[in-house]
Motif scaffolding. Sequence first.
Motif, PDB file in Angstrom:
ATOM      1  N   SER A 224       0.849  -1.083  -0.001  1.00 36.82           N
ATOM      2  CA  SER A 224       0.081  -0.225   0.052  1.00 36.82           C
ATOM      3  C   SER A 224       0.897   1.344   0.112  1.00 36.82           C
ATOM      4  O   SER A 224       2.141   1.150   0.163  1.00 36.82           O
ATOM      5  CB  SER A 224      -0.867   0.174   1.338  1.00 36.82           C
ATOM      6  OG  SER A 224      -0.096   0.292   2.454  1.00 36.82           O
TER       7      SER A 224
ATOM      8  N   VAL B  83      -4.450   0.239  -2.612  1.00 38.24           N
ATOM      9  CA  VAL B  83      -3.851  -1.233  -2.027  1.00 38.24           C
ATOM     10  C   VAL B  83      -4.086  -1.809  -3.470  1.00 38.24           C
ATOM     11  O   VAL B  83      -5.289  -2.562  -3.300  1.00 38.24           O
ATOM     12  CB  VAL B  83      -4.358  -1.751  -0.806  1.00 38.24           C
ATOM     13  CG1 VAL B  83      -3.790  -3.031  -0.737  1.00 38.24           C
ATOM     14  CG2 VAL B  83      -4.218  -0.796   0.229  1.00 38.24           C
TER      15      VAL B  83
ATOM     16  N   ASN C 289      -1.321  -3.407   4.346  1.00 44.41           N
ATOM     17  CA  ASN C 289      -2.045  -2.010   4.384  1.00 44.41           C
ATOM     18  C   ASN C 289      -1.623  -1.203   5.271  1.00 44.41           C
ATOM     19  O   ASN C 289      -2.040  -1.408   6.556  1.00 44.41           O
ATOM     20  CB  ASN C 289      -3.542  -2.244   4.511  1.00 44.41           C
ATOM     21  CG  ASN C 289      -4.284  -0.910   4.422  1.00 44.41           C
ATOM     22  OD1 ASN C 289      -3.954   0.082   4.255  1.00 44.41           O
ATOM     23  ND2 ASN C 289      -5.516  -0.839   5.144  1.00 44.41           N
TER      24      ASN C 289
END
Length: 576
Positions: free
Chosen positions: A268, A422, A439
């Motif tokens: 991410s 993401v 993430n």
Amino acid sequence: MNFEQLFGAGGREVSGHSAPDSSRRAAVALAFLSRNLPRSLISEQLAKSLCTETGASVVLVRMKPCDVRSPFGGGFNDDATVVDWASTDLVLQGQFRTCSLFRTEAGFHILTLSVRTGPTSPEWIASLLGPLKRHFRYVLIEAPADDAVAGLVFEFLRNSDQAYLFLEAASEDMRNLDRLMQDIVSSGPINVDRFKTVLCLPEGAKAAAFELIVRNATTRVERFLHDTPRFSAQNDSAALSGLTRRFKTELRRLTREISGRLVGLALSSGAAKGFAHIGVIQILEENGIEVDAVAGASIGAYIGALWTYGLNGTELEALAREMESRWGFWGLLDPVFPPRQGFLRGLALRKRLMRSIGDARFADLARPLRVVASNLSTLDRTVFATGEVAPVVHASMAVPGICVPVMIDGEAYIDGGIVDPVPVDLLRDMGAALVIAVNTIPAPDRLRHGGRRQNGHPAGEAPATPSGRLRKLFRKVLPIDKQLNYFAQGNLFEILVRSVHGAQARLADASCRLADLVLHPDVPDDRWLDCRNPGRFITLGREVAERNLDQIKALVKTDKINHETEFTPRALAAVA
């Protein structure tokens, strides 16, 4: 006797394999569009790897044209009977004649068919693939670039579950590829996503030498087979011993895609918090967990580029810890005067990346990489898979309002995390059946409660030391940093970056629902630009990966055949 009876009506597999189970079967066409490719070597190595990787039954079907003037010709008859499987006079449905079926030392079978040239019926294809798929888990069809069987190859491509088109980086071969795909699309409704083009490159070939040819092609080429030997050496035992590690690795990656074991890692955005990606990568490496493809946005693209180029987790940490020096962070700042489109050019960051990867192109990377950037004009997501890596990563990290947009091919691009923080679905498009998402963007509830104190300290902040309290008192009495440092907490850049990431939080949550496993490091919502403390974030990445290590190991062992994209409705694990 019909073709089904050759294998036995009871559903018995050939030559010692156990009875077939209820798992999904696959017929995979391996079409070789260039005559100079070592098709026998490639197809046999794929079959061997598939058998080793899955432990399932595999048959490699080979075709050779049958001259009507030969003893095999003229005798094809739809009503012909089969006397013996090993007989050289075996006739199957008037189209195929077997020459041999044997089990190799590697465990897979090879079925050689003599094929009648001329018009081809789809029913003949079904008469062959149907029984084979009932008795073998994987059926690989080796289809040569031979005009005599061109019609048959076309039907195999249309009727297979997956198809891989192997070719060299030559203009004529690329034109043939485009014509073939146009014919397939115009022949009727078909899912073109199951056709995967594989560009075979000789040893030592660099992406810059063939990239223009690939770009001019209509058909997308995103899979590569480096260090491919020439056709003349395909049957030479010396050629087998001379296969490079890279060739074997990329061939095995195709095997993992075919068998539904391809593992993708989505990294991410998250500014300095993205250093946690390094900790996750370290745990994966230390436990021998293989990752086949990477997709990233912003800081995730930067770390992904370094890793896919070939740097390991230890080397990534060493690079990150250079930021701990007094001038490590400030050396990345290249201000713009006047700041019309942004305060920073971002060229210093690009040069830092190029210090490690040079002018590497996507096709040169050790693992496939996808980088997300946002088109400033349309605000559409743009996915980069070709060209030079460093400028694309620079574009993916260009935070709007802070960095000047990056121009690529006449278009302006900004931070990829704006549109896809993401990028899980990109890995699905790449053939990844199993996706792990990392993430580092706090969930919305964490953003709401980010300022709460834990054990008498602000969230995520360690207890202050005497020297730390003294510095804090000095800054309170004489707030020079607050007045002059635009990166200080609560100042301009901090507000801009927090605003961007606050908007990304829900986008990230939605993307993560498409992953099989989500690792959410326990990153405190204190400083988005705390680049001078990479070690703290790396540790948090290691911790979340270690907590979920058992689930990661269980996931990568999953036998998940993914011939069609199957999104997981909810993540299997998410650590808040």
